[in-house]
Design an enzyme around this catalytic site. Sequence first.
Site, PDB file in Angstrom:
ATOM      1  CG  ASP A  46     -17.033 -16.708   6.217  1.00 47.66           C
ATOM      2  OD1 ASP A  46     -18.264 -16.894   6.231  1.00 47.66           O
ATOM      3  OD2 ASP A  46     -16.395 -16.318   7.216  1.00 47.66           O
ATOM      4  CE1 TYR A  51     -15.219 -12.406  11.506  1.00 53.63           C
ATOM      5  CE2 TYR A  51     -14.989 -13.092   9.231  1.00 53.63           C
ATOM      6  CZ  TYR A  51     -15.350 -13.363  10.538  1.00 53.63           C
ATOM      7  OH  TYR A  51     -15.826 -14.616  10.855  1.00 53.63           O
ATOM      8  CE  LYS A  80     -19.571 -15.442   9.179  1.00 49.18           C
ATOM      9  NZ  LYS A  80     -18.203 -14.979   8.907  1.00 49.18           N
ATOM     10  CG  HIS A 113     -20.837 -12.974  13.276  1.00 46.82           C
ATOM     11  ND1 HIS A 113     -19.909 -12.089  12.782  1.00 46.82           N
ATOM     12  CD2 HIS A 113     -20.131 -14.056  13.670  1.00 46.82           C
ATOM     13  CE1 HIS A 113     -18.708 -12.628  12.865  1.00 46.82           C
ATOM     14  NE2 HIS A 113     -18.812 -13.819  13.409  1.00 46.82           N
TER      15      HIS A 113
END
Length: 324
Positions: A46, A51, A80, A113
Amino acid sequence: MSIPEYIELEGGDRLPRIGFGTWQASDEVLEKAVDAALEAGYRHFDTARAYENEAALGRALNRWIGGDPARRKQLFVVTKLPPGGNRPELVQEYFDASLRDLNLDYVDLYLIHTPFAFEHVPGDLHPKNPDGSMKVDHTTNLLELWKTVLKLKESGRVRHVGVSNLNAEQLARVCGVARPACLQVEVHALCQQPDLLAAATKLGVPLVAYSPLGSKALADALAAKTGREYPDLLQLPVVARIAQAHGRTPAQVLLRHTLQRGLAAIPKSTNPARIKQNISLWDFELSEKEMSELAALDRGEAGRICDFAFFIGIDKHPEFPFKK
Ligand SMILES: NC(=O)c1ccc[n+]([C@@H]2O[C@H](COP(=O)([O-])OP(=O)(O)OC[C@H]3O[C@@H](n4cnc5c(N)ncnc54)[C@H](OP(=O)(O)O)[C@@H]3O)[C@@H](O)[C@H]2O)c1
Protein backbone atom coordinates in the site's frame (compact mmCIF):
# COMPACT_ATOMS: atom_id res chain seq x y z
CA MET A 1 -12.44 -20.59 12.98
CA SER A 2 -10.56 -20.65 9.74
CA ILE A 3 -10.64 -17.26 8.06
CA PRO A 4 -9.89 -16.52 4.40
CA GLU A 5 -6.48 -15.08 3.52
CA TYR A 6 -7.95 -13.11 0.61
CA ILE A 7 -10.89 -10.91 -0.26
CA GLU A 8 -12.33 -11.97 -3.60
CA LEU A 9 -12.66 -9.11 -6.09
CA GLU A 10 -14.36 -8.80 -9.47
CA GLY A 11 -12.78 -10.76 -12.29
CA GLY A 12 -11.33 -13.42 -9.97
CA ASP A 13 -8.64 -11.14 -8.48
CA ARG A 14 -7.79 -11.54 -4.80
CA LEU A 15 -6.82 -8.88 -2.30
CA PRO A 16 -4.49 -10.39 0.34
CA ARG A 17 -6.00 -9.60 3.74
CA ILE A 18 -2.64 -8.64 5.21
CA GLY A 19 -0.88 -5.95 3.25
CA PHE A 20 2.28 -3.96 3.84
CA GLY A 21 1.94 -0.27 4.79
CA THR A 22 4.65 2.07 3.53
CA TRP A 23 3.87 5.49 5.02
CA GLN A 24 6.61 7.42 6.84
CA ALA A 25 9.79 5.58 5.90
CA SER A 26 12.79 7.02 4.07
CA ASP A 27 13.44 5.61 0.61
CA GLU A 28 16.45 3.58 1.67
CA VAL A 29 14.75 2.14 4.75
CA LEU A 30 11.59 1.40 2.78
CA GLU A 31 13.40 -0.50 0.02
CA LYS A 32 15.04 -2.79 2.59
CA ALA A 33 11.72 -3.22 4.40
CA VAL A 34 9.95 -4.17 1.17
CA ASP A 35 12.68 -6.74 0.43
CA ALA A 36 12.06 -8.19 3.91
CA ALA A 37 8.28 -8.08 3.40
CA LEU A 38 8.50 -9.96 0.08
CA GLU A 39 10.74 -12.53 1.76
CA ALA A 40 8.19 -12.88 4.60
CA GLY A 41 5.39 -13.54 2.09
CA TYR A 42 3.61 -10.18 1.73
CA ARG A 43 2.18 -9.66 -1.75
CA HIS A 44 -0.10 -6.66 -1.06
CA PHE A 45 1.67 -3.28 -0.87
CA ASP A 46 0.00 0.00 0.00
CA THR A 47 1.39 3.35 -1.06
CA ALA A 48 0.03 6.75 -2.12
CA ARG A 49 1.18 9.64 -4.31
CA ALA A 50 1.12 11.73 -1.11
CA TYR A 51 3.69 9.45 0.61
CA GLU A 52 6.28 10.46 -1.99
CA ASN A 53 7.80 6.97 -1.94
CA GLU A 54 6.34 5.32 -5.05
CA ALA A 55 9.71 5.23 -6.81
CA ALA A 56 11.42 3.48 -3.87
CA LEU A 57 8.60 0.95 -3.57
CA GLY A 58 8.71 0.42 -7.35
CA ARG A 59 12.46 -0.25 -7.27
CA ALA A 60 12.10 -2.95 -4.61
CA LEU A 61 9.09 -4.55 -6.31
CA ASN A 62 10.74 -4.54 -9.73
CA ARG A 63 13.85 -6.22 -8.32
CA TRP A 64 11.61 -9.02 -7.08
CA ILE A 65 9.56 -9.18 -10.29
CA GLY A 66 12.75 -9.42 -12.36
CA GLY A 67 10.79 -8.83 -15.58
CA ASP A 68 8.68 -11.97 -15.09
CA PRO A 69 4.96 -11.24 -15.75
CA ALA A 70 3.96 -14.29 -13.67
CA ARG A 71 5.68 -12.73 -10.65
CA ARG A 72 4.03 -9.36 -11.29
CA LYS A 73 0.67 -11.16 -11.25
CA GLN A 74 1.35 -12.43 -7.74
CA LEU A 75 1.52 -8.86 -6.41
CA PHE A 76 -1.33 -6.59 -5.38
CA VAL A 77 -0.09 -2.99 -5.60
CA VAL A 78 -2.20 -0.12 -4.30
CA THR A 79 -1.67 3.61 -4.73
CA LYS A 80 -3.86 6.68 -4.27
CA LEU A 81 -4.93 9.89 -5.94
CA PRO A 82 -3.71 12.75 -3.69
CA PRO A 83 -6.11 15.42 -2.36
CA GLY A 84 -4.53 17.96 -4.75
CA GLY A 85 -5.68 15.80 -7.67
CA ASN A 86 -9.34 15.57 -6.67
CA ARG A 87 -10.71 17.16 -9.84
CA PRO A 88 -11.82 15.11 -12.88
CA GLU A 89 -9.45 16.97 -15.24
CA LEU A 90 -6.43 16.11 -13.03
CA VAL A 91 -7.02 12.40 -12.42
CA GLN A 92 -5.21 11.09 -15.50
CA GLU A 93 -2.14 13.26 -14.89
CA TYR A 94 -1.77 12.09 -11.26
CA PHE A 95 -2.44 8.47 -12.15
CA ASP A 96 0.18 8.55 -14.93
CA ALA A 97 2.74 10.06 -12.53
CA SER A 98 2.13 7.28 -9.99
CA LEU A 99 2.48 4.54 -12.58
CA ARG A 100 5.64 6.17 -13.95
CA ASP A 101 7.26 6.41 -10.50
CA LEU A 102 6.24 2.88 -9.55
CA ASN A 103 7.65 1.80 -12.90
CA LEU A 104 4.83 -0.70 -13.37
CA ASP A 105 2.54 -1.42 -16.33
CA TYR A 106 -0.53 -1.41 -14.10
CA VAL A 107 -1.66 -1.09 -10.50
CA ASP A 108 -4.07 -3.50 -8.88
CA LEU A 109 -6.02 -0.89 -6.96
CA TYR A 110 -6.27 2.89 -7.24
CA LEU A 111 -7.99 4.77 -4.42
CA ILE A 112 -9.35 8.27 -3.99
CA HIS A 113 -7.21 9.06 -0.93
CA THR A 114 -9.59 11.55 0.71
CA PRO A 115 -13.02 12.99 -0.11
CA PHE A 116 -11.70 16.51 0.61
CA ALA A 117 -9.35 18.34 -1.71
CA PHE A 118 -6.40 20.71 -1.79
CA GLU A 119 -5.81 23.20 -4.54
CA HIS A 120 -3.76 21.76 -7.36
CA VAL A 121 -0.31 23.33 -7.06
CA PRO A 122 2.18 21.65 -9.40
CA GLY A 123 5.13 20.26 -7.43
CA ASP A 124 3.42 20.76 -4.04
CA LEU A 125 1.24 17.94 -2.75
CA HIS A 126 0.40 19.78 0.50
CA PRO A 127 -0.01 23.45 -0.48
CA LYS A 128 -0.28 25.91 2.40
CA ASN A 129 -1.27 29.53 2.88
CA PRO A 130 1.21 31.90 4.55
CA ASP A 131 -0.62 31.41 7.90
CA GLY A 132 0.03 27.63 7.78
CA SER A 133 -3.53 26.64 6.84
CA MET A 134 -4.02 24.41 3.81
CA LYS A 135 -4.97 25.78 0.41
CA VAL A 136 -8.32 23.96 0.35
CA ASP A 137 -10.32 23.40 -2.84
CA HIS A 138 -13.90 23.72 -1.58
CA THR A 139 -15.47 22.90 -4.96
CA THR A 140 -15.00 19.11 -4.97
CA ASN A 141 -17.63 17.11 -6.83
CA LEU A 142 -17.12 13.67 -5.31
CA LEU A 143 -19.41 11.81 -7.71
CA GLU A 144 -17.87 13.34 -10.86
CA LEU A 145 -14.43 12.52 -9.43
CA TRP A 146 -15.50 8.92 -8.76
CA LYS A 147 -16.90 8.57 -12.31
CA THR A 148 -13.55 9.75 -13.71
CA VAL A 149 -11.56 7.37 -11.50
CA LEU A 150 -13.83 4.51 -12.63
CA LYS A 151 -12.99 5.32 -16.26
CA LEU A 152 -9.29 4.64 -15.54
CA LYS A 153 -10.14 0.92 -15.61
CA GLU A 154 -10.86 1.16 -19.34
CA SER A 155 -7.14 1.68 -20.03
CA GLY A 156 -6.26 -1.70 -18.49
CA ARG A 157 -3.63 0.06 -16.40
CA VAL A 158 -5.66 -0.26 -13.20
CA ARG A 159 -7.56 -3.41 -12.31
CA HIS A 160 -9.74 -2.07 -9.48
CA VAL A 161 -10.70 1.30 -8.04
CA GLY A 162 -11.82 2.23 -4.56
CA VAL A 163 -12.01 4.93 -1.93
CA SER A 164 -10.42 5.91 1.35
CA ASN A 165 -11.47 8.06 4.32
CA LEU A 166 -15.13 8.25 3.28
CA ASN A 167 -17.90 8.15 5.89
CA ALA A 168 -20.97 5.91 5.55
CA GLU A 169 -23.08 8.57 3.84
CA GLN A 170 -20.35 9.30 1.29
CA LEU A 171 -19.83 5.58 0.69
CA ALA A 172 -23.54 5.09 -0.02
CA ARG A 173 -23.42 8.05 -2.41
CA VAL A 174 -20.51 6.68 -4.46
CA CYS A 175 -22.15 3.22 -4.43
CA GLY A 176 -25.08 4.89 -6.20
CA VAL A 177 -22.72 5.27 -9.19
CA ALA A 178 -20.71 2.06 -8.82
CA ARG A 179 -19.49 -0.02 -5.91
CA PRO A 180 -15.84 0.61 -4.95
CA ALA A 181 -13.58 -2.45 -4.65
CA CYS A 182 -12.90 -1.43 -1.05
CA LEU A 183 -13.00 1.36 1.50
CA GLN A 184 -9.68 1.98 3.27
CA VAL A 185 -10.15 3.68 6.67
CA GLU A 186 -8.58 3.93 10.11
CA VAL A 187 -9.59 0.90 12.17
CA HIS A 188 -7.92 -0.44 15.31
CA ALA A 189 -8.85 -1.47 18.84
CA LEU A 190 -9.57 2.09 20.00
CA CYS A 191 -11.41 3.13 16.82
CA GLN A 192 -13.31 0.06 15.65
CA GLN A 193 -15.90 1.77 13.44
CA PRO A 194 -18.67 -0.83 13.94
CA ASP A 195 -21.33 1.33 12.27
CA LEU A 196 -19.19 2.03 9.23
CA LEU A 197 -18.30 -1.68 8.99
CA ALA A 198 -22.01 -2.61 9.13
CA ALA A 199 -22.91 0.01 6.50
CA ALA A 200 -20.07 -1.07 4.18
CA THR A 201 -20.94 -4.74 4.60
CA LYS A 202 -24.55 -3.99 3.68
CA LEU A 203 -23.32 -2.21 0.56
CA GLY A 204 -20.99 -5.12 -0.28
CA VAL A 205 -17.82 -3.05 0.15
CA PRO A 206 -14.90 -4.68 2.02
CA LEU A 207 -13.08 -2.57 4.61
CA VAL A 208 -9.29 -2.30 4.71
CA ALA A 209 -7.97 -1.15 8.10
CA TYR A 210 -5.20 1.41 8.03
CA SER A 211 -3.12 2.21 11.12
CA PRO A 212 -4.21 -1.17 12.57
CA LEU A 213 -1.51 -0.95 15.25
CA GLY A 214 -2.31 2.62 16.25
CA SER A 215 0.23 4.45 14.07
CA LYS A 216 2.66 5.18 16.90
CA ALA A 217 4.81 7.60 14.89
CA LEU A 218 1.77 9.73 14.00
CA ALA A 219 0.31 9.48 17.52
CA ASP A 220 3.65 10.56 19.08
CA ALA A 221 3.99 13.48 16.64
CA LEU A 222 0.41 14.64 17.34
CA ALA A 223 0.85 14.24 21.10
CA ALA A 224 3.98 16.43 20.98
CA LYS A 225 2.12 19.07 18.99
CA THR A 226 -1.29 19.11 20.69
CA GLY A 227 -0.68 17.75 24.18
CA ARG A 228 -3.47 15.20 23.60
CA GLU A 229 -2.77 11.73 25.02
CA TYR A 230 -2.75 8.74 22.68
CA PRO A 231 -2.67 5.41 24.49
CA ASP A 232 -0.18 2.91 23.05
CA LEU A 233 -2.36 0.07 21.75
CA LEU A 234 0.49 -2.39 22.08
CA GLN A 235 0.71 -1.69 25.83
CA LEU A 236 -2.97 -2.05 26.67
CA PRO A 237 -3.29 -4.56 29.55
CA VAL A 238 -6.14 -6.53 27.89
CA VAL A 239 -4.12 -6.89 24.71
CA ALA A 240 -0.99 -7.91 26.65
CA ARG A 241 -2.92 -10.51 28.65
CA ILE A 242 -4.52 -12.07 25.55
CA ALA A 243 -1.15 -12.06 23.79
CA GLN A 244 0.46 -13.86 26.71
CA ALA A 245 -2.32 -16.46 26.81
CA HIS A 246 -1.66 -17.33 23.15
CA GLY A 247 2.14 -17.01 23.25
CA ARG A 248 1.81 -14.22 20.65
CA THR A 249 2.76 -10.55 20.56
CA PRO A 250 0.32 -7.68 21.20
CA ALA A 251 0.62 -6.66 17.53
CA GLN A 252 -0.44 -10.15 16.43
CA VAL A 253 -3.46 -10.02 18.73
CA LEU A 254 -4.51 -6.62 17.36
CA LEU A 255 -4.13 -7.79 13.77
CA ARG A 256 -5.89 -11.10 14.35
CA HIS A 257 -8.76 -9.20 16.00
CA THR A 258 -9.06 -7.06 12.85
CA LEU A 259 -9.03 -10.14 10.60
CA GLN A 260 -11.61 -12.00 12.69
CA ARG A 261 -13.90 -8.95 12.42
CA GLY A 262 -13.81 -9.53 8.65
CA LEU A 263 -11.48 -6.71 7.60
CA ALA A 264 -8.18 -6.63 5.74
CA ALA A 265 -5.29 -4.75 7.40
CA ILE A 266 -2.11 -3.04 6.20
CA PRO A 267 0.35 -2.79 9.11
CA LYS A 268 3.60 -0.92 8.47
CA SER A 269 6.96 -1.93 9.90
CA THR A 270 10.56 -1.44 8.85
CA ASN A 271 11.87 -4.07 11.27
CA PRO A 272 12.36 -7.53 9.69
CA ALA A 273 11.30 -9.46 12.80
CA ARG A 274 8.14 -7.38 13.22
CA ILE A 275 7.42 -7.54 9.47
CA LYS A 276 7.41 -11.34 9.76
CA GLN A 277 5.37 -11.29 12.96
CA ASN A 278 2.66 -9.12 11.40
CA ILE A 279 1.87 -11.65 8.68
CA SER A 280 2.08 -14.75 10.93
CA LEU A 281 -1.56 -14.69 11.93
CA TRP A 282 -3.21 -17.72 10.44
CA ASP A 283 -2.42 -20.39 13.02
CA PHE A 284 -4.13 -19.08 16.14
CA GLU A 285 -7.62 -17.93 17.00
CA LEU A 286 -9.16 -15.48 19.45
CA SER A 287 -12.11 -16.85 21.40
CA GLU A 288 -15.51 -15.18 21.46
CA LYS A 289 -14.74 -13.93 24.99
CA GLU A 290 -11.43 -12.42 23.84
CA MET A 291 -13.14 -10.82 20.84
CA SER A 292 -15.68 -9.24 23.23
CA GLU A 293 -12.94 -8.00 25.55
CA LEU A 294 -11.18 -6.40 22.59
CA ALA A 295 -14.47 -4.96 21.29
CA ALA A 296 -14.90 -3.23 24.66
CA LEU A 297 -11.72 -1.18 24.03
CA ASP A 298 -13.47 0.85 21.31
CA ARG A 299 -13.61 4.59 22.08
CA GLY A 300 -15.56 5.52 18.99
CA GLU A 301 -14.70 8.88 17.45
CA ALA A 302 -12.47 9.72 20.45
CA GLY A 303 -10.19 6.84 19.48
CA ARG A 304 -9.46 8.22 16.02
CA ILE A 305 -5.82 9.25 15.54
CA CYS A 306 -5.68 10.33 11.89
CA ASP A 307 -8.42 13.01 12.07
CA PHE A 308 -6.58 15.24 9.55
CA ALA A 309 -6.65 18.16 12.03
CA PHE A 310 -2.97 18.58 11.06
CA PHE A 311 -4.28 19.91 7.72
CA ILE A 312 -5.38 23.21 9.22
CA GLY A 313 -8.73 24.38 7.84
CA ILE A 314 -9.61 21.09 6.13
CA ASP A 315 -12.60 20.52 8.46
CA LYS A 316 -14.38 23.36 6.62
CA HIS A 317 -14.38 21.41 3.35
CA PRO A 318 -17.95 20.37 2.41
CA GLU A 319 -16.87 16.71 2.07
CA PHE A 320 -14.83 16.57 5.31
CA PRO A 321 -15.83 13.08 6.51
CA PHE A 322 -15.50 13.10 10.28
CA LYS A 323 -17.92 14.55 12.80
CA LYS A 324 -16.84 15.31 16.34
N1 LIG B 1 -5.57 5.95 3.50
C1 LIG B 1 -5.02 6.72 4.41
O1 LIG B 1 -5.37 7.90 4.59
C2 LIG B 1 -3.96 6.14 5.32
C3 LIG B 1 -3.63 6.82 6.52
C4 LIG B 1 -2.66 6.25 7.34
C5 LIG B 1 -2.05 5.05 6.98
N2 LIG B 1 -2.35 4.45 5.78
C6 LIG B 1 -1.66 3.21 5.35
O2 LIG B 1 -1.72 2.26 6.41
C7 LIG B 1 -0.40 1.83 6.76
C8 LIG B 1 -0.32 1.44 8.22
O3 LIG B 1 -0.65 2.52 9.07
P1 LIG B 1 0.43 3.36 9.88
O4 LIG B 1 1.74 3.32 9.21
O5 LIG B 1 -0.22 4.68 10.14
O6 LIG B 1 0.54 2.66 11.30
P2 LIG B 1 0.51 1.18 11.93
O7 LIG B 1 0.76 0.14 10.91
O8 LIG B 1 -0.71 1.11 12.77
O9 LIG B 1 1.73 1.26 12.93
C9 LIG B 1 3.04 1.39 12.49
C10 LIG B 1 3.92 1.53 13.73
O10 LIG B 1 3.87 0.33 14.51
C11 LIG B 1 5.18 -0.19 14.69
N3 LIG B 1 5.07 -1.66 14.59
C12 LIG B 1 4.78 -2.36 13.46
N4 LIG B 1 4.72 -3.68 13.73
C13 LIG B 1 4.97 -3.81 15.06
C14 LIG B 1 5.04 -4.92 15.93
N5 LIG B 1 4.85 -6.15 15.49
N6 LIG B 1 5.33 -4.68 17.24
C15 LIG B 1 5.54 -3.43 17.68
N7 LIG B 1 5.48 -2.34 16.92
C16 LIG B 1 5.20 -2.52 15.61
C17 LIG B 1 6.02 0.42 13.58
O11 LIG B 1 7.35 0.57 13.98
P3 LIG B 1 8.56 -0.19 13.20
O12 LIG B 1 8.51 0.27 11.77
O13 LIG B 1 9.76 0.26 13.95
O14 LIG B 1 8.28 -1.66 13.36
C18 LIG B 1 5.35 1.78 13.40
O15 LIG B 1 5.85 2.70 14.36
C19 LIG B 1 0.46 3.04 6.36
O16 LIG B 1 1.82 2.74 6.32
C20 LIG B 1 -0.18 3.41 5.04
O17 LIG B 1 0.27 2.53 4.01
C21 LIG B 1 -3.33 4.97 4.97
